[in-house]
Write a protein that holds these residues in place. Structure first.
Motif, PDB file in Angstrom:
ATOM      1  N   HIS A  78      29.692  73.055 161.043  1.00  0.00           N
ATOM      2  CA  HIS A  78      30.631  72.417 160.497  1.00  0.00           C
ATOM      3  C   HIS A  78      31.325  71.459 161.489  1.00  0.00           C
ATOM      4  N   ASP A  79      30.946  71.654 162.914  1.00  0.00           N
ATOM      5  CA  ASP A  79      31.328  71.012 163.964  1.00  0.00           C
ATOM      6  C   ASP A  79      30.526  69.926 164.188  1.00  0.00           C
ATOM      7  N   ILE A  80      30.985  68.784 164.934  1.00  0.00           N
ATOM      8  CA  ILE A  80      30.456  67.567 165.292  1.00  0.00           C
ATOM      9  C   ILE A  80      29.889  67.593 166.630  1.00  0.00           C
ATOM     10  N   ALA A  81      28.449  67.786 166.786  1.00  0.00           N
ATOM     11  CA  ALA A  81      27.839  67.855 168.019  1.00  0.00           C
ATOM     12  C   ALA A  81      27.748  66.414 168.514  1.00  0.00           C
ATOM     13  N   TRP A  82      27.578  66.453 169.831  1.00  0.00           N
ATOM     14  CA  TRP A  82      27.675  64.990 170.545  1.00  0.00           C
ATOM     15  C   TRP A  82      26.327  64.838 171.075  1.00  0.00           C
ATOM     16  N   HIS A  83      25.312  64.266 170.001  1.00  0.00           N
ATOM     17  CA  HIS A  83      23.904  64.423 170.087  1.00  0.00           C
ATOM     18  C   HIS A  83      23.264  62.810 170.154  1.00  0.00           C
ATOM     19  N   ALA A  84      23.969  62.209 169.334  1.00  0.00           N
ATOM     20  CA  ALA A  84      23.377  60.800 168.678  1.00  0.00           C
ATOM     21  C   ALA A  84      23.578  59.663 169.744  1.00  0.00           C
ATOM     22  N   GLY A  85      24.638  59.757 170.526  1.00  0.00           N
ATOM     23  CA  GLY A  85      25.137  58.601 171.441  1.00  0.00           C
ATOM     24  C   GLY A  85      25.899  57.847 170.462  1.00  0.00           C
ATOM     25  N   ASN A  86      26.338  57.910 169.181  1.00  0.00           N
ATOM     26  CA  ASN A  86      26.937  57.139 168.330  1.00  0.00           C
ATOM     27  C   ASN A  86      27.897  58.077 167.419  1.00  0.00           C
ATOM     28  N   TRP A  87      29.187  57.728 167.703  1.00  0.00           N
ATOM     29  CA  TRP A  87      30.222  58.636 166.976  1.00  0.00           C
ATOM     30  C   TRP A  87      29.776  58.861 165.436  1.00  0.00           C
ATOM     31  N   SER A  88      29.830  57.614 164.707  1.00  0.00           N
ATOM     32  CA  SER A  88      29.448  57.461 163.348  1.00  0.00           C
ATOM     33  C   SER A  88      28.240  58.285 163.039  1.00  0.00           C
ATOM     34  N   TYR A  89      27.152  58.417 163.833  1.00  0.00           N
ATOM     35  CA  TYR A  89      25.885  59.440 163.475  1.00  0.00           C
ATOM     36  C   TYR A  89      26.354  60.677 163.859  1.00  0.00           C
ATOM     37  N   ASN A  90      26.966  60.927 164.895  1.00  0.00           N
ATOM     38  CA  ASN A  90      27.590  62.412 165.115  1.00  0.00           C
ATOM     39  C   ASN A  90      28.307  63.108 164.047  1.00  0.00           C
ATOM     40  N   THR A  91      29.136  62.206 163.438  1.00  0.00           N
ATOM     41  CA  THR A  91      29.886  62.596 162.476  1.00  0.00           C
ATOM     42  C   THR A  91      29.251  63.155 161.180  1.00  0.00           C
ATOM     43  N   ARG A  92      28.080  62.411 160.903  1.00  0.00           N
ATOM     44  CA  ARG A  92      27.438  62.526 159.552  1.00  0.00           C
ATOM     45  C   ARG A  92      26.074  63.239 159.633  1.00  0.00           C
ATOM     46  N   SER A  93      25.775  63.865 161.002  1.00  0.00           N
ATOM     47  CA  SER A  93      24.447  64.259 160.900  1.00  0.00           C
ATOM     48  C   SER A  93      24.361  65.707 161.421  1.00  0.00           C
ATOM     49  N   ILE A  94      23.208  66.408 161.497  1.00  0.00           N
ATOM     50  CA  ILE A  94      22.864  67.465 162.272  1.00  0.00           C
ATOM     51  C   ILE A  94      21.728  66.986 163.155  1.00  0.00           C
ATOM     52  N   GLY A  95      21.939  67.428 164.592  1.00  0.00           N
ATOM     53  CA  GLY A  95      21.165  67.242 165.415  1.00  0.00           C
ATOM     54  C   GLY A  95      20.134  68.423 165.801  1.00  0.00           C
ATOM     55  N   ILE A  96      18.750  68.197 166.040  1.00  0.00           N
ATOM     56  CA  ILE A  96      17.985  69.115 166.087  1.00  0.00           C
ATOM     57  C   ILE A  96      17.150  68.667 167.474  1.00  0.00           C
ATOM     58  N   GLU A  97      17.202  69.394 168.354  1.00  0.00           N
ATOM     59  CA  GLU A  97      16.510  68.916 169.884  1.00  0.00           C
ATOM     60  C   GLU A  97      15.166  69.806 169.740  1.00  0.00           C
ATOM     61  N   HIS A  98      14.255  69.185 170.276  1.00  0.00           N
ATOM     62  CA  HIS A  98      12.788  69.706 170.410  1.00  0.00           C
ATOM     63  C   HIS A  98      12.371  69.880 171.910  1.00  0.00           C
ATOM     64  N   GLU A  99      12.191  71.035 172.522  1.00  0.00           N
ATOM     65  CA  GLU A  99      11.509  71.417 173.840  1.00  0.00           C
ATOM     66  C   GLU A  99      10.600  70.288 174.008  1.00  0.00           C
ATOM     67  N   GLY A 100      10.499  69.669 175.395  1.00  0.00           N
ATOM     68  CA  GLY A 100       9.399  68.786 175.410  1.00  0.00           C
ATOM     69  C   GLY A 100       9.607  67.502 176.195  1.00  0.00           C
ATOM     70  N   TRP A 101       8.564  66.786 176.279  1.00  0.00           N
ATOM     71  CA  TRP A 101       8.922  65.362 176.773  1.00  0.00           C
ATOM     72  C   TRP A 101       7.874  64.425 175.988  1.00  0.00           C
ATOM     73  N   VAL A 102       8.367  63.304 175.652  1.00  0.00           N
ATOM     74  CA  VAL A 102       8.101  62.171 174.623  1.00  0.00           C
ATOM     75  C   VAL A 102       6.640  62.014 175.162  1.00  0.00           C
ATOM     76  N   ASP A 103       6.141  61.837 176.158  1.00  0.00           N
ATOM     77  CA  ASP A 103       4.847  61.490 176.766  1.00  0.00           C
ATOM     78  C   ASP A 103       3.953  62.793 176.835  1.00  0.00           C
ATOM     79  N   GLN A 104       4.371  63.771 176.520  1.00  0.00           N
ATOM     80  CA  GLN A 104       3.386  65.070 176.529  1.00  0.00           C
ATOM     81  C   GLN A 104       3.348  65.704 175.037  1.00  0.00           C
ATOM     82  N   PRO A 105       2.358  65.226 174.554  1.00  0.00           N
ATOM     83  CA  PRO A 105       2.136  65.629 173.081  1.00  0.00           C
ATOM     84  C   PRO A 105       1.928  67.295 172.806  1.00  0.00           C
ATOM     85  N   SER A 106       1.309  67.813 173.966  1.00  0.00           N
ATOM     86  CA  SER A 106       0.941  69.258 173.854  1.00  0.00           C
ATOM     87  C   SER A 106       2.087  69.908 173.682  1.00  0.00           C
TER      88      SER A 106
END
Length: 166
Positions: A78-106
């Protein structure tokens, strides 16, 4: 906050600093109509620590660990996480982070995909969000962002099939 009060039953409460999100009353105050998929560029433990640092100025609702799909909830839905770097998208979305690095598919393990997809499916069902790529997007797809996550190694076809139960 007790484990029984998390928004997703399989999550464990790992609260972010209140300096890293905006208290709200969604979906009454803002409709929730998207899920934004992120990759941490950090370990799970370091991500939790960053979200708990009041000077960090960012947090996501959830963080999914690579090795076993363990889910930490850092911000209530119900709270607005600061995850998207865009206020409008923060207000309307749920942010899910995934452990890892974009260049390490393992880091993108079967356990992570399954756990995250189940979480995303439940969020979509709860808020009536269509389970498609117009409503489940990568951070890179948020207008105005300079991020590249989840990156070219994220298997969107696999993920969307899991979200849709096929």
């Amino acid at each position: 906050m007790a484990a029984s009060s998390v928004d997703y039953p399989s999550a464990v409460w790992s609260p972010a600093s209140t300096s890293n999100y905006t208290a709200s009353n969604r979906p009454s105050s803002y409709a929730v109509d998207m899920v934004v998929i992120h990759v941490t560029q950090e370990t799970y433990a370091n991500t939790i620590r960053l979200f708990q640092d009041p000077a960090h100025a960012a947090a996501a609702h959830y963080v999914v660990r690579s090795a076993d799909g363990y889910i930490g909830q850092c911000v209530r839905e119900h709270d607005i996480a600061w995850h998207a770097g865009n206020w409008s998208y923060n207000t309307r979305s749920i942010g899910i982070e995934h452990e890892g690095w974009v260049d390490q598919p393992s880091y993108f393990t079967t356990a992570m995909y399954h756990s995250s997809a189940a979480l995303t499916a439940e969020i979509c069902d709860k808020y009536g969000i269509p389970k498609d790529r117009d409503h489940i997007i990568g951070h890179v797809e948020v207008p105005g962002t300079d991020h590249t996550d989840p990156g070219p190694n994220w298997d969107w076809t696999r993920y969307m099939r899991l979200v849709n139960g096929v």
